[in-house]
Design a protein around this motif. Structure first.
Motif, PDB file in Angstrom:
ATOM      1  N   ALA A  92       1.500  -1.258  -0.068  1.00  0.00           N
ATOM      2  CA  ALA A  92       0.078  -0.389   0.001  1.00  0.00           C
ATOM      3  C   ALA A  92       0.840   1.277  -0.709  1.00  0.00           C
ATOM      4  CB  ALA A  92      -1.029  -0.038   1.325  1.00  0.00           C
ATOM      5  N   VAL A  93       1.842   1.440   0.740  1.00  0.00           N
ATOM      6  CA  VAL A  93       3.026   2.302   0.765  1.00  0.00           C
ATOM      7  C   VAL A  93       3.501   2.786  -0.150  1.00  0.00           C
ATOM      8  CG1 VAL A  93       5.248   3.636   1.712  1.00  0.00           C
ATOM      9  CG2 VAL A  93       3.264   2.386   3.759  1.00  0.00           C
ATOM     10  N   ALA A  94       4.084   1.788  -0.998  1.00  0.00           N
ATOM     11  CA  ALA A  94       4.394   1.467  -2.244  1.00  0.00           C
ATOM     12  C   ALA A  94       3.563   2.464  -3.081  1.00  0.00           C
ATOM     13  CB  ALA A  94       5.515  -0.044  -3.012  1.00  0.00           C
ATOM     14  N   PHE A  95       2.566   1.765  -3.532  1.00  0.00           N
ATOM     15  CA  PHE A  95       1.556   2.082  -4.082  1.00  0.00           C
ATOM     16  C   PHE A  95       1.848   3.914  -4.120  1.00  0.00           C
ATOM     17  CE2 PHE A  95      -3.203   4.021  -5.805  1.00  0.00           C
ATOM     18  CZ  PHE A  95      -3.271   3.287  -6.633  1.00  0.00           C
ATOM     19  N   LEU A  96       1.170   4.244  -2.931  1.00  0.00           N
ATOM     20  CA  LEU A  96       1.321   5.650  -2.814  1.00  0.00           C
ATOM     21  C   LEU A  96       2.690   6.350  -2.830  1.00  0.00           C
ATOM     22  CD1 LEU A  96      -0.461   5.634   1.314  1.00  0.00           C
ATOM     23  CD2 LEU A  96      -1.644   6.413  -1.207  1.00  0.00           C
ATOM     24  N   LYS A  97       3.313   6.347  -3.276  1.00  0.00           N
ATOM     25  CA  LYS A  97       4.970   6.480  -3.459  1.00  0.00           C
ATOM     26  C   LYS A  97       4.516   6.302  -5.199  1.00  0.00           C
ATOM     27  CE  LYS A  97       7.368   5.366   0.146  1.00  0.00           C
ATOM     28  NZ  LYS A  97       8.809   4.657   1.251  1.00  0.00           N
ATOM     29  N   GLU A  98       3.892   5.632  -5.594  1.00  0.00           N
ATOM     30  CA  GLU A  98       4.237   5.306  -6.774  1.00  0.00           C
ATOM     31  C   GLU A  98       3.478   6.129  -7.925  1.00  0.00           C
ATOM     32  OE1 GLU A  98       2.801   1.455  -7.798  1.00  0.00           O
ATOM     33  OE2 GLU A  98       4.633   0.714  -7.107  1.00  0.00           O
ATOM     34  N   GLN A  99       2.563   7.236  -6.477  1.00  0.00           N
ATOM     35  CA  GLN A  99       0.920   8.399  -7.138  1.00  0.00           C
ATOM     36  C   GLN A  99       1.593   8.987  -7.487  1.00  0.00           C
ATOM     37  OE1 GLN A  99      -1.594   7.045  -8.656  1.00  0.00           O
ATOM     38  NE2 GLN A  99      -0.474   5.469  -8.357  1.00  0.00           N
ATOM     39  N   ASN A 100       2.947   9.439  -6.532  1.00  0.00           N
ATOM     40  CA  ASN A 100       3.870  10.935  -6.129  1.00  0.00           C
ATOM     41  C   ASN A 100       3.368  11.663  -5.104  1.00  0.00           C
ATOM     42  OD1 ASN A 100       5.136  10.369  -9.003  1.00  0.00           O
ATOM     43  ND2 ASN A 100       2.845  11.798  -9.982  1.00  0.00           N
ATOM     44  N   VAL A 101       3.002  11.034  -4.265  1.00  0.00           N
ATOM     45  CA  VAL A 101       2.314  11.386  -2.991  1.00  0.00           C
ATOM     46  C   VAL A 101       4.154  10.984  -1.811  1.00  0.00           C
ATOM     47  CG1 VAL A 101       1.418  10.920  -0.699  1.00  0.00           C
ATOM     48  CG2 VAL A 101       0.460  10.407  -2.142  1.00  0.00           C
ATOM     49  N   PRO A 102       4.545  12.204  -1.542  1.00  0.00           N
ATOM     50  CA  PRO A 102       5.297  12.097  -0.796  1.00  0.00           C
ATOM     51  C   PRO A 102       6.000  11.316   0.494  1.00  0.00           C
ATOM     52  CG  PRO A 102       5.299  14.760  -1.129  1.00  0.00           C
ATOM     53  CD  PRO A 102       3.468  12.972  -1.698  1.00  0.00           C
ATOM     54  N   LYS A 103       6.565  10.690   0.478  1.00  0.00           N
ATOM     55  CA  LYS A 103       7.276  10.574   2.111  1.00  0.00           C
ATOM     56  C   LYS A 103       6.906  10.588   2.932  1.00  0.00           C
ATOM     57  CE  LYS A 103      10.542   6.803   4.383  1.00  0.00           C
ATOM     58  NZ  LYS A 103      12.062   7.095   4.279  1.00  0.00           N
ATOM     59  N   SER A 104       7.418  12.553   2.838  1.00  0.00           N
ATOM     60  CA  SER A 104       7.339  12.936   3.670  1.00  0.00           C
ATOM     61  C   SER A 104       5.442  13.242   4.329  1.00  0.00           C
ATOM     62  CB  SER A 104       7.659  14.282   3.984  1.00  0.00           C
ATOM     63  OG  SER A 104       7.254  15.278   2.278  1.00  0.00           O
TER      64      SER A 104
END
Length: 253
Positions: A92-104
Protein backbone atom coordinates in the motif's frame (compact mmCIF):
# COMPACT_ATOMS: atom_id res chain seq x y z
CA UNK A 1 -50.47 63.49 14.89
CA UNK A 2 -51.20 66.90 13.26
CA UNK A 3 -52.65 66.73 9.78
CA UNK A 4 -49.78 68.90 8.58
CA UNK A 5 -47.22 66.17 9.38
CA UNK A 6 -45.24 64.96 6.38
CA UNK A 7 -45.61 61.45 4.97
CA UNK A 8 -42.12 60.54 6.23
CA UNK A 9 -42.97 61.68 9.77
CA UNK A 10 -46.16 59.59 9.73
CA UNK A 11 -44.22 56.48 8.58
CA UNK A 12 -41.60 56.90 11.32
CA UNK A 13 -44.40 57.23 13.92
CA UNK A 14 -45.99 54.04 12.63
CA UNK A 15 -42.65 52.17 12.82
CA UNK A 16 -42.23 53.21 16.48
CA UNK A 17 -45.70 51.89 17.37
CA UNK A 18 -45.28 48.63 15.47
CA UNK A 19 -44.40 45.57 17.60
CA UNK A 20 -41.17 43.75 16.72
CA UNK A 21 -41.22 41.90 13.43
CA UNK A 22 -39.09 38.83 12.92
CA UNK A 23 -38.77 37.51 9.40
CA UNK A 24 -37.19 34.06 8.83
CA UNK A 25 -33.66 34.37 7.57
CA UNK A 26 -33.51 33.18 3.98
CA UNK A 27 -29.75 33.07 3.52
CA UNK A 28 -28.84 30.54 0.82
CA UNK A 29 -32.44 29.30 0.66
CA UNK A 30 -34.13 28.25 -2.59
CA UNK A 31 -31.73 30.40 -4.56
CA UNK A 32 -33.32 33.62 -3.28
CA UNK A 33 -30.11 34.92 -1.76
CA UNK A 34 -26.88 34.92 -3.72
CA UNK A 35 -23.29 35.54 -2.67
CA UNK A 36 -22.89 38.80 -0.80
CA UNK A 37 -26.63 39.38 -0.31
CA UNK A 38 -28.59 40.23 2.83
CA UNK A 39 -31.81 38.93 4.37
CA UNK A 40 -33.84 41.23 6.60
CA UNK A 41 -34.11 39.80 10.09
CA UNK A 42 -36.49 42.40 11.36
CA UNK A 43 -37.12 45.88 12.65
CA UNK A 44 -36.74 46.51 16.33
CA UNK A 45 -38.46 49.77 17.11
CA UNK A 46 -37.40 50.48 20.65
CA UNK A 47 -37.26 54.29 20.40
CA UNK A 48 -34.95 54.83 17.45
CA UNK A 49 -33.16 51.66 16.33
CA UNK A 50 -33.45 49.23 13.45
CA UNK A 51 -32.04 45.69 13.37
CA UNK A 52 -31.22 43.77 10.20
CA UNK A 53 -29.32 40.61 9.35
CA UNK A 54 -26.48 40.83 6.86
CA UNK A 55 -24.86 37.87 5.12
CA UNK A 56 -21.86 37.44 2.87
CA UNK A 57 -20.98 34.33 0.88
CA UNK A 58 -17.75 33.46 -0.89
CA UNK A 59 -16.45 30.35 -2.62
CA UNK A 60 -13.10 29.11 -1.35
CA UNK A 61 -10.72 26.28 -2.21
CA UNK A 62 -9.44 23.94 0.49
CA UNK A 63 -5.69 24.10 0.98
CA UNK A 64 -5.11 20.95 3.06
CA UNK A 65 -6.34 17.36 3.08
CA UNK A 66 -6.24 14.54 5.62
CA UNK A 67 -6.83 11.01 4.38
CA UNK A 68 -6.66 7.57 5.99
CA UNK A 69 -6.31 4.16 4.36
CA UNK A 70 -6.51 1.13 6.65
CA UNK A 71 -4.82 -2.16 5.70
CA UNK A 72 -5.90 -5.47 7.29
CA UNK A 73 -4.22 -8.77 7.95
CA UNK A 74 -6.01 -11.95 9.11
CA UNK A 75 -4.83 -15.13 10.80
CA UNK A 76 -5.59 -17.85 13.33
CA UNK A 77 -3.37 -16.11 15.89
CA UNK A 78 -2.36 -12.55 16.62
CA UNK A 79 1.14 -13.26 15.38
CA UNK A 80 -0.12 -14.82 12.16
CA UNK A 81 -2.42 -11.85 11.54
CA UNK A 82 0.48 -9.43 11.98
CA UNK A 83 2.70 -11.44 9.65
CA UNK A 84 -0.04 -11.33 7.03
CA UNK A 85 -0.46 -7.58 7.53
CA UNK A 86 3.15 -6.49 7.10
CA UNK A 87 3.63 -7.20 3.37
CA UNK A 88 0.23 -5.70 2.56
CA UNK A 89 1.18 -2.45 4.27
CA UNK A 90 4.39 -2.36 2.24
CA UNK A 91 2.40 -2.78 -0.97
CA UNK A 92 0.00 0.00 0.00
CA UNK A 93 2.81 2.43 0.86
CA UNK A 94 4.62 1.55 -2.35
CA UNK A 95 1.45 2.30 -4.31
CA UNK A 96 1.14 5.74 -2.71
CA UNK A 97 4.75 6.57 -3.55
CA UNK A 98 4.22 5.42 -7.14
CA UNK A 99 1.36 7.95 -7.28
CA UNK A 100 3.85 10.71 -6.35
CA UNK A 101 2.66 11.07 -2.76
CA UNK A 102 5.79 12.32 -0.90
CA UNK A 103 7.22 10.11 1.82
CA UNK A 104 6.94 13.07 4.22
CA UNK A 105 3.15 13.05 3.71
CA UNK A 106 2.77 9.39 4.74
CA UNK A 107 2.68 8.19 8.34
CA UNK A 108 1.81 4.84 9.88
CA UNK A 109 -0.75 4.97 12.67
CA UNK A 110 -1.08 2.72 15.70
CA UNK A 111 -1.68 -0.96 14.88
CA UNK A 112 -4.85 -2.44 16.33
CA UNK A 113 -5.73 -6.12 16.80
CA UNK A 114 -9.04 -7.82 17.49
CA UNK A 115 -10.25 -11.42 17.69
CA UNK A 116 -13.50 -13.17 16.89
CA UNK A 117 -14.52 -16.60 18.14
CA UNK A 118 -16.16 -18.99 15.69
CA UNK A 119 -18.52 -21.38 17.49
CA UNK A 120 -20.71 -24.32 16.61
CA UNK A 121 -24.22 -23.01 15.99
CA UNK A 122 -25.80 -25.96 17.75
CA UNK A 123 -23.57 -26.70 20.71
CA UNK A 124 -21.86 -23.36 21.09
CA UNK A 125 -18.51 -25.13 21.27
CA UNK A 126 -15.49 -23.06 20.20
CA UNK A 127 -14.29 -24.08 16.75
CA UNK A 128 -11.55 -21.53 16.16
CA UNK A 129 -10.52 -17.94 16.83
CA UNK A 130 -9.81 -15.54 13.98
CA UNK A 131 -7.53 -12.56 14.50
CA UNK A 132 -7.55 -9.31 12.51
CA UNK A 133 -4.76 -6.75 12.67
CA UNK A 134 -5.27 -3.25 11.24
CA UNK A 135 -2.68 -0.70 10.20
CA UNK A 136 -3.88 2.87 9.48
CA UNK A 137 -1.86 4.76 6.87
CA UNK A 138 -2.27 8.50 7.46
CA UNK A 139 -1.79 10.92 4.57
CA UNK A 140 -1.66 14.69 5.10
CA UNK A 141 -0.82 17.12 2.30
CA UNK A 142 -1.35 20.63 1.01
CA UNK A 143 -1.52 19.21 -2.54
CA UNK A 144 -5.25 18.60 -2.42
CA UNK A 145 -5.49 17.93 -6.14
CA UNK A 146 -2.91 15.16 -5.99
CA UNK A 147 -4.50 13.39 -3.02
CA UNK A 148 -7.97 13.74 -4.55
CA UNK A 149 -6.75 11.91 -7.66
CA UNK A 150 -4.97 9.18 -5.69
CA UNK A 151 -8.06 8.58 -3.54
CA UNK A 152 -9.98 7.74 -6.71
CA UNK A 153 -7.32 5.26 -7.84
CA UNK A 154 -6.56 3.54 -4.53
CA UNK A 155 -9.22 0.95 -5.33
CA UNK A 156 -6.69 -0.64 -7.68
CA UNK A 157 -5.09 -2.16 -4.59
CA UNK A 158 -8.26 -4.14 -3.92
CA UNK A 159 -7.97 -5.65 -7.38
CA UNK A 160 -4.41 -6.62 -6.51
CA UNK A 161 -5.62 -8.51 -3.44
CA UNK A 162 -4.69 -5.95 -0.77
CA UNK A 163 -7.40 -5.91 1.95
CA UNK A 164 -7.99 -2.23 2.69
CA UNK A 165 -10.65 0.13 4.02
CA UNK A 166 -10.69 3.53 2.31
CA UNK A 167 -11.95 6.60 4.13
CA UNK A 168 -13.11 9.76 2.42
CA UNK A 169 -10.50 12.54 2.29
CA UNK A 170 -11.22 15.49 4.60
CA UNK A 171 -10.55 18.82 2.88
CA UNK A 172 -10.02 21.88 5.09
CA UNK A 173 -9.07 25.56 4.82
CA UNK A 174 -6.16 26.47 7.08
CA UNK A 175 -6.60 30.27 6.89
CA UNK A 176 -10.11 30.18 8.28
CA UNK A 177 -9.44 32.62 11.15
CA UNK A 178 -8.27 35.31 8.75
CA UNK A 179 -11.14 34.63 6.36
CA UNK A 180 -13.70 34.73 9.18
CA UNK A 181 -12.78 38.32 10.08
CA UNK A 182 -13.05 39.40 6.45
CA UNK A 183 -16.41 37.68 5.95
CA UNK A 184 -17.94 39.17 9.11
CA UNK A 185 -16.83 42.62 8.01
CA UNK A 186 -18.53 42.13 4.65
CA UNK A 187 -21.69 40.83 6.33
CA UNK A 188 -21.77 43.93 8.55
CA UNK A 189 -21.37 46.21 5.52
CA UNK A 190 -24.24 44.43 3.79
CA UNK A 191 -26.38 44.84 6.89
CA UNK A 192 -25.71 48.56 6.84
CA UNK A 193 -26.77 48.85 3.20
CA UNK A 194 -30.00 47.00 3.96
CA UNK A 195 -30.70 49.20 6.97
CA UNK A 196 -30.10 52.35 4.90
CA UNK A 197 -32.56 51.15 2.26
CA UNK A 198 -35.25 50.46 4.87
CA UNK A 199 -34.72 53.76 6.70
CA UNK A 200 -34.79 55.71 3.46
CA UNK A 201 -38.33 54.51 2.80
CA UNK A 202 -39.30 56.15 6.10
CA UNK A 203 -37.50 59.39 5.28
CA UNK A 204 -34.82 58.70 7.90
CA UNK A 205 -31.12 57.93 7.99
CA UNK A 206 -28.84 55.44 9.72
CA UNK A 207 -26.45 56.36 12.50
CA UNK A 208 -23.97 54.44 14.64
CA UNK A 209 -24.10 50.72 15.36
CA UNK A 210 -25.55 50.08 18.83
CA UNK A 211 -25.29 46.29 18.82
CA UNK A 212 -23.75 43.55 16.65
CA UNK A 213 -24.40 39.82 17.06
CA UNK A 214 -22.39 37.20 15.24
CA UNK A 215 -24.78 34.66 13.77
CA UNK A 216 -24.04 31.32 12.14
CA UNK A 217 -20.82 30.65 10.28
CA UNK A 218 -21.37 28.04 7.58
CA UNK A 219 -18.89 26.14 5.41
CA UNK A 220 -20.88 23.98 3.03
CA UNK A 221 -20.63 22.21 -0.30
CA UNK A 222 -21.09 24.63 -3.21
CA UNK A 223 -24.66 25.88 -3.71
CA UNK A 224 -25.93 24.10 -0.61
CA UNK A 225 -29.20 25.34 0.91
CA UNK A 226 -28.70 23.59 4.26
CA UNK A 227 -28.41 25.77 7.34
CA UNK A 228 -27.55 24.91 10.93
CA UNK A 229 -28.26 27.09 13.94
CA UNK A 230 -24.86 26.01 15.32
CA UNK A 231 -22.91 26.53 12.11
CA UNK A 232 -21.38 23.80 9.95
CA UNK A 233 -18.07 22.73 8.42
CA UNK A 234 -18.26 20.34 5.48
CA UNK A 235 -14.98 18.59 4.61
CA UNK A 236 -16.17 16.39 1.74
CA UNK A 237 -15.30 18.71 -1.16
CA UNK A 238 -12.28 20.73 -2.23
CA UNK A 239 -14.39 23.76 -3.19
CA UNK A 240 -16.75 25.13 -0.54
CA UNK A 241 -19.10 28.03 0.07
CA UNK A 242 -18.33 30.01 3.21
CA UNK A 243 -21.13 32.18 4.62
CA UNK A 244 -20.99 34.63 7.52
CA UNK A 245 -24.12 36.11 9.12
CA UNK A 246 -24.32 39.21 11.33
CA UNK A 247 -27.28 40.71 13.13
CA UNK A 248 -26.65 44.46 13.44
CA UNK A 249 -28.65 47.16 15.22
CA UNK A 250 -28.31 50.77 14.00
CA UNK A 251 -29.53 54.02 15.45
CA UNK A 252 -32.15 55.74 13.31
CA UNK A 253 -31.52 59.43 12.70
Amino acid sequence: MPASATAGQRIVAMLRRTPPLVLPMLVLSAGLVTAGSVAVRGIRTSADTITVTGASTERIKSDYVDWTVEVRGNGSSQQEAYQALEPQVERAVAFLKEQNVPKSSIQLGVIQSSSQDVRNRVTGALITTRWTTRQPILIGSSDVGLISGVSRRIGDLVGQGVPISIRQPAYTFTRLSEKRVDMLAKATADAKRRAEAIAQQAGSGIGAITKADTGTFQITVPNSTSMSSYGSYDTSTIWKDITAVMGVTFRVQ
